[in-house]
Design a protein around this motif. Structure first.
Motif, PDB file in Angstrom:
ATOM      1  N   UNK A  24      36.765   2.102   7.088  1.00 33.73           N
ATOM      2  CA  UNK A  24      37.467   2.936   7.553  1.00 33.73           C
ATOM      3  C   UNK A  24      38.334   2.113   9.249  1.00 33.73           C
ATOM      4  N   UNK A  25      37.302   1.439   9.330  1.00 34.75           N
ATOM      5  CA  UNK A  25      38.075   1.195  10.797  1.00 34.75           C
ATOM      6  C   UNK A  25      38.446  -0.157  10.741  1.00 34.75           C
ATOM      7  N   UNK A  26      38.594  -1.219   9.397  1.00 34.15           N
ATOM      8  CA  UNK A  26      38.707  -2.598   9.689  1.00 34.15           C
ATOM      9  C   UNK A  26      40.253  -2.276   9.888  1.00 34.15           C
ATOM     10  N   UNK A  27      41.049  -1.654   8.567  1.00 28.88           N
ATOM     11  CA  UNK A  27      42.742  -2.358   8.835  1.00 28.88           C
ATOM     12  C   UNK A  27      42.962  -1.922  10.934  1.00 28.88           C
ATOM     13  N   UNK A  28      42.118  -0.526  10.903  1.00 26.47           N
ATOM     14  CA  UNK A  28      43.297  -0.142  12.877  1.00 26.47           C
ATOM     15  C   UNK A  28      42.329  -0.690  13.317  1.00 26.47           C
ATOM     16  N   UNK A  29      41.527  -1.462  13.007  1.00 25.01           N
ATOM     17  CA  UNK A  29      41.250  -2.374  13.822  1.00 25.01           C
ATOM     18  C   UNK A  29      42.294  -3.810  14.121  1.00 25.01           C
ATOM     19  N   UNK A  30      42.227  -4.292  12.557  1.00 24.21           N
ATOM     20  CA  UNK A  30      43.499  -5.080  13.206  1.00 24.21           C
ATOM     21  C   UNK A  30      44.105  -5.365  13.207  1.00 24.21           C
ATOM     22  N   UNK A  31      45.107  -3.968  13.283  1.00 21.82           N
ATOM     23  CA  UNK A  31      45.709  -3.360  13.802  1.00 21.82           C
ATOM     24  C   UNK A  31      46.286  -3.516  15.012  1.00 21.82           C
ATOM     25  N   UNK A  84      28.657  -1.501  33.021  1.00 18.09           N
ATOM     26  CA  UNK A  84      29.315  -0.454  32.599  1.00 18.09           C
ATOM     27  C   UNK A  84      30.064  -1.700  30.756  1.00 18.09           C
ATOM     28  N   UNK A  85      30.537  -0.705  29.383  1.00 21.36           N
ATOM     29  CA  UNK A  85      30.458  -2.016  28.439  1.00 21.36           C
ATOM     30  C   UNK A  85      32.213  -1.236  27.585  1.00 21.36           C
ATOM     31  N   UNK A  86      33.363  -2.142  27.689  1.00 25.63           N
ATOM     32  CA  UNK A  86      34.476  -1.714  27.082  1.00 25.63           C
ATOM     33  C   UNK A  86      34.859  -3.283  26.228  1.00 25.63           C
ATOM     34  N   UNK A  87      36.155  -2.975  25.760  1.00 22.58           N
ATOM     35  CA  UNK A  87      36.497  -3.494  24.717  1.00 22.58           C
ATOM     36  C   UNK A  87      38.113  -3.837  24.220  1.00 22.58           C
ATOM     37  N   UNK A  88      38.435  -5.289  23.946  1.00 18.85           N
ATOM     38  CA  UNK A  88      39.747  -5.046  24.624  1.00 18.85           C
ATOM     39  C   UNK A  88      40.741  -4.447  23.011  1.00 18.85           C
ATOM     40  N   UNK A  89      40.085  -4.357  21.724  1.00 16.09           N
ATOM     41  CA  UNK A  89      40.482  -4.326  20.338  1.00 16.09           C
ATOM     42  C   UNK A  89      39.321  -2.586  19.698  1.00 16.09           C
ATOM     43  N   UNK A  90      38.895  -2.261  20.136  1.00 14.05           N
ATOM     44  CA  UNK A  90      37.970  -1.474  19.583  1.00 14.05           C
ATOM     45  C   UNK A  90      37.498  -0.271  20.337  1.00 14.05           C
ATOM     46  N   UNK A 120      33.118  -7.048  29.149  1.00 12.55           N
ATOM     47  CA  UNK A 120      34.654  -6.939  28.496  1.00 12.55           C
ATOM     48  C   UNK A 120      34.533  -7.746  27.543  1.00 12.55           C
ATOM     49  N   UNK A 121      34.544  -7.110  26.421  1.00 17.07           N
ATOM     50  CA  UNK A 121      34.115  -8.251  24.469  1.00 17.07           C
ATOM     51  C   UNK A 121      35.395  -7.649  23.948  1.00 17.07           C
ATOM     52  N   UNK A 122      35.491  -8.437  22.845  1.00 15.20           N
ATOM     53  CA  UNK A 122      36.955  -8.153  22.071  1.00 15.20           C
ATOM     54  C   UNK A 122      36.145  -6.840  20.913  1.00 15.20           C
ATOM     55  N   UNK A 123      35.766  -6.229  20.114  1.00 15.02           N
ATOM     56  CA  UNK A 123      35.265  -5.336  19.873  1.00 15.02           C
ATOM     57  C   UNK A 123      35.318  -5.649  18.084  1.00 15.02           C
TER      58      UNK A 123
END
Length: 384
Positions: free
Chosen positions: A25-32, A86-92, A16-19
């Motif tokens: 194009x991903x930057x602003x949606x990621x920061x949102x 398995x791998x999953x992220x909090x923010x992406x 489990x990571x941050x992402x």
């Protein structure tokens, strides 16, 4: 021995990571995603995201997590540990809820979780547990089975986490010019957080007042001291050191942990220190906050000062770290089966707790958090 390869009752491991963004194009949606609920305007997020755009909008963190995922799978296979990872992220992407959905659809019901954050704090532990609770609630709302998830203990002082960083500091010292090497100062860096959050980090017995930093600061100091002692034993040289901070992102009027790495470099240069090794002990991999805040910003400050610097490596996908994860998993599995396994730890603080107690790293607004003593299941409306 067969017992050492027994992961039961666990039937899967979740990394489990941050992402992070993987294109402009991903930057602003990621920061949102990261700042959701804080009311930060989109234009401000574009400004905040400028350091990502310096790297073509790509954070290294997802690629580094793929490397760690491969290292874990290779280590498990080499040691006869038959457990999917398995791998999953909090923010992406891959998002945590999506990964947990896949895991339960694959039949997994008892999941061990490794968070890519080694220390106690709200953002480094409880927030991950809150995200787990949200994901489990989403699965239940979809009518899917809800697995039990257990977060593996803090590993800031596990030998497999510290020894690669000891070697990294030694390599950085060796890379400095010989005439400044023995006088080099060690600046151990980690993410700054608000002093109020630092003071309430860890178990209630670890909480402090007045900006002393609670478990978050104590754990980093213990790790730094252990590394510095090992460097002295290896080189025969006593290098002065200090714990410093980076990556502050909060409002100016809110006190955060200090000193900042750039301020510290100025102070050390003024004091006549001939060189500095920056050791990012607060980070598992060389992601954006290492690549930008240290390799770009702090290194530019050092060049401006004429101060020789070297930056040591994080553990990343080091085989010793992968082995440490295996050890943490098997240790927790044996404990869950009623055993008393050896709990590896260096330094003075000893091995951390398995189950976060009530009041551990509290949030400003109470929210359900899985994998702790205050978890009542995904149907709970608030923690106890």
């Amino acid at each position: 021995m067969p017992e050492q390869r027994d992961p039961s009752p666990y039937d899967a491991l979740l990394l489990l990571s941050f992402g992070g963004p993987e294109g402009p194009d991903d930057v602003v949606p990621f920061l949102e995603n990261v700042t959701r609920g804080r009311g930060i305007p989109r234009e401000r997020l574009k400004e905040v995201g400028q350091h990502y755009f310096l790297f073509d909008g790509v954070s290294p963190i997802n690629a580094q997590n793929r490397e760690l995922l491969d290292a874990l799978r290779s280590d498990f296979a080499a040691h006869g540990l038959d457990l999917p990872v398995y791998w999953g992220n909090r923010n992406w992407a891959p998002y945590l809820t999506d990964t947990l959905r896949t895991m339960v659809q694959d039949g997994h019901r008892r999941i061990a979780v490794l968070a890519t954050s080694a220390y106690a704090s709200y953002s480094g532990c409880r927030q991950y547990r809150e995200n787990l609770a949200d994901a489990l609630a989403a699965l239940r709302a979809e009518g899917l089975p809800v697995p039990q998830v257990d977060k593996l203990r803090h590993y800031f002082n596990h030998p497999g986490f510290l020894r690669p960083m000891i070697d990294g500091v030694l390599a950085s010292l060796a890379a400095l010019p010989q005439e400044v090497r023995d006088g080099a100062h060690l600046a151990f860096t980690t993410h700054s957080i608000p002093t109020a959050a630092a003071d309430t980090s860890g178990t209630p017995g670890d909480h402090t007042e007045g900006g002393e930093g609670g478990a978050y600061v104590a754990q980093h100091l213990d790790a730094a001291r252990t590394i510095a002692d090992a460097v002295r034993a290896e080189t025969g040289v006593e290098h002065p050191w200090r714990l410093v901070y980076q990556s502050r992102s909060g409002a100016p009027h809110i006190p955060w942990l200090e000193p900042d790495i750039c301020d510290h470099l100025e102070e050390r240069h003024a004091a006549g220190v001939p060189a500095v090794v920056m050791a990012p002990i607060g980070f598992v991999s060389d992601h954006m906050e290492v690549k930008y805040d240290l390799d770009t910003e702090a290194t530019a400050k050092a060049a401006e000062l004429g101060l020789p610097v070297a930056r040591s490596a994080t553990v990343g996908a080091d085989p010793r770290f992968a082995a440490a994860v295996r050890d943490l998993l098997l240790e927790r599995a044996a404990t869950e089966r009623g055993g008393t396994p050896e709990r590896c730890a260096l330094g003075a603080l000893g091995a951390s707790h398995d189950l976060c107690p009530v009041g551990c790293c509290p949030a400003r607004a109470p929210r359900p958090a899985a994998a702790g003593a205050d978890w009542r299941g995904p149907a709970a409306e608030a923690p106890v």
